[in-house]
Design a protein around this motif. Structure first.
Motif, short mmCIF file in Angstrom:
data_model
loop_
_atom_site.label_atom_id
_atom_site.label_comp_id
_atom_site.label_asym_id
_atom_site.label_seq_id
_atom_site.Cartn_x
_atom_site.Cartn_y
_atom_site.Cartn_z
N ARG A 100 24.21 38.35 30.30
CA ARG A 100 23.31 39.44 30.71
C ARG A 100 24.10 40.61 31.31
O ARG A 100 23.77 41.77 31.11
N ARG A 101 25.15 40.29 32.02
CA ARG A 101 25.97 41.32 32.65
C ARG A 101 26.78 42.11 31.62
O ARG A 101 26.83 43.33 31.67
N PHE A 102 27.44 41.40 30.69
CA PHE A 102 28.38 42.06 29.78
C PHE A 102 27.80 42.35 28.39
O PHE A 102 28.40 43.08 27.62
N LYS A 103 26.67 41.75 28.05
CA LYS A 103 25.92 42.03 26.83
C LYS A 103 26.64 41.72 25.52
O LYS A 103 26.20 42.13 24.46
N ARG A 104 27.72 41.00 25.58
CA ARG A 104 28.45 40.57 24.38
C ARG A 104 28.95 39.15 24.62
O ARG A 104 29.41 38.81 25.71
N ILE A 105 28.87 38.33 23.56
CA ILE A 105 29.29 36.93 23.70
C ILE A 105 30.76 36.83 24.06
O ILE A 105 31.14 36.05 24.93
N ALA A 111 34.46 36.14 30.76
CA ALA A 111 34.07 36.04 32.16
C ALA A 111 33.92 34.58 32.58
O ALA A 111 34.32 34.20 33.69
N TYR A 112 33.37 33.76 31.71
CA TYR A 112 33.21 32.33 32.00
C TYR A 112 34.58 31.68 32.18
O TYR A 112 34.78 30.87 33.07
N ASN A 113 35.53 32.06 31.35
CA ASN A 113 36.85 31.44 31.36
C ASN A 113 37.76 32.00 32.44
O ASN A 113 38.43 31.23 33.14
N ALA A 114 37.82 33.30 32.57
CA ALA A 114 38.81 33.93 33.45
C ALA A 114 38.21 34.49 34.73
O ALA A 114 38.94 34.83 35.65
N GLY A 115 36.89 34.58 34.77
CA GLY A 115 36.22 35.16 35.92
C GLY A 115 35.72 36.55 35.59
O GLY A 115 36.42 37.32 34.93
N PRO A 116 34.52 36.89 36.04
CA PRO A 116 33.92 38.19 35.70
C PRO A 116 34.72 39.37 36.24
O PRO A 116 34.71 40.44 35.64
N GLN A 117 35.41 39.20 37.33
CA GLN A 117 36.19 40.29 37.90
C GLN A 117 37.36 40.70 37.01
O GLN A 117 37.91 41.79 37.15
N ARG A 118 37.71 39.85 36.05
CA ARG A 118 38.83 40.15 35.16
C ARG A 118 38.40 40.86 33.87
O ARG A 118 39.23 41.29 33.10
N VAL A 119 37.09 40.94 33.65
CA VAL A 119 36.58 41.63 32.47
C VAL A 119 36.29 43.07 32.90
O VAL A 119 35.35 43.33 33.63
N LYS A 120 37.16 43.98 32.46
CA LYS A 120 37.05 45.37 32.89
C LYS A 120 36.96 46.30 31.70
O LYS A 120 37.58 46.05 30.66
N ASP A 121 36.23 47.36 31.85
CA ASP A 121 36.12 48.40 30.83
C ASP A 121 35.68 47.87 29.48
O ASP A 121 36.12 48.36 28.44
N GLY A 122 34.86 46.83 29.48
CA GLY A 122 34.35 46.28 28.23
C GLY A 122 35.41 45.64 27.36
O GLY A 122 35.25 45.58 26.14
N LYS A 123 36.47 45.13 27.98
CA LYS A 123 37.56 44.51 27.22
C LYS A 123 37.83 43.10 27.72
O LYS A 123 37.74 42.81 28.92
N VAL A 124 38.21 42.24 26.76
CA VAL A 124 38.65 40.89 27.10
C VAL A 124 39.99 41.02 27.82
O VAL A 124 40.86 41.77 27.36
N PRO A 125 40.18 40.33 28.94
CA PRO A 125 41.47 40.42 29.62
C PRO A 125 42.60 39.93 28.73
O PRO A 125 42.41 39.07 27.88
#
Length: 145
Positions: A100-105, A111-125
């Protein structure tokens, strides 16, 4: 290890009774309906996270079928992280919160794997483990009926 030892001593006893495949299927379906997730995706996540081992503990301390971190589990759930019902409910709840937060699987999985704080600017860390995790799940998810 504390949570597993507590579970063994206070809940399961030395036998470590595990949930059946049918029970896991039912729990995944119930949690998926409750939180609005695709049960197929949740089953794939469980397989990738723990290979379906209810008492799995990762090197970082993630617990149970969905490998939920202790702080995350106890922030969003009550109960026992090694009971399939509690673990699946918490894992699906946490994943759908990220979706719901990031709107993309892919971002929700990151976010589930690395933590939501690591998902920035709509990019996978840019972590190899996280990129590999997403690829493993998505390869199965998009290539099975």
């Amino acid at each position: 290890m504390y949570h597993l030892a507590k579970h063994i001593v206070l809940v399961a006893g030395l036998g470590l009774v595990t949930s059946s495949d049918e029970e896991i299927d039912r729990l995944v379906l119930n949690a998926s309906q409750k939180y609005g997730a695709d049960p197929k995706l949740i089953h794939i996540m469980i397989n990738v996270e723990s290979k379906g081992r209810q008492f799995a503990i990762s090197r970082t301390g993630a617990m149970g079928l969905m490998q939920v971190m202790p702080t995350t589990f106890f922030d969003i759930a009550d109960g026992d992280p090694f009971l399939a019902e509690d673990n699946i409910d918490a894992g699906v709840r946490y994943f759908t919160t990220q979706y719901r937060r990031f709107k993309r699987i892919d971002l929700a999985l990151a976010a589930y794997n690395a933590g939501p704080q690591r998902v920035k600017d709509g990019k996978v860390p840019d972590f190899g483990e996280t990129r590999h995790y997403i690829k493993r799940i998505m390869d199965v998810y998009v290539n099975t009926d």
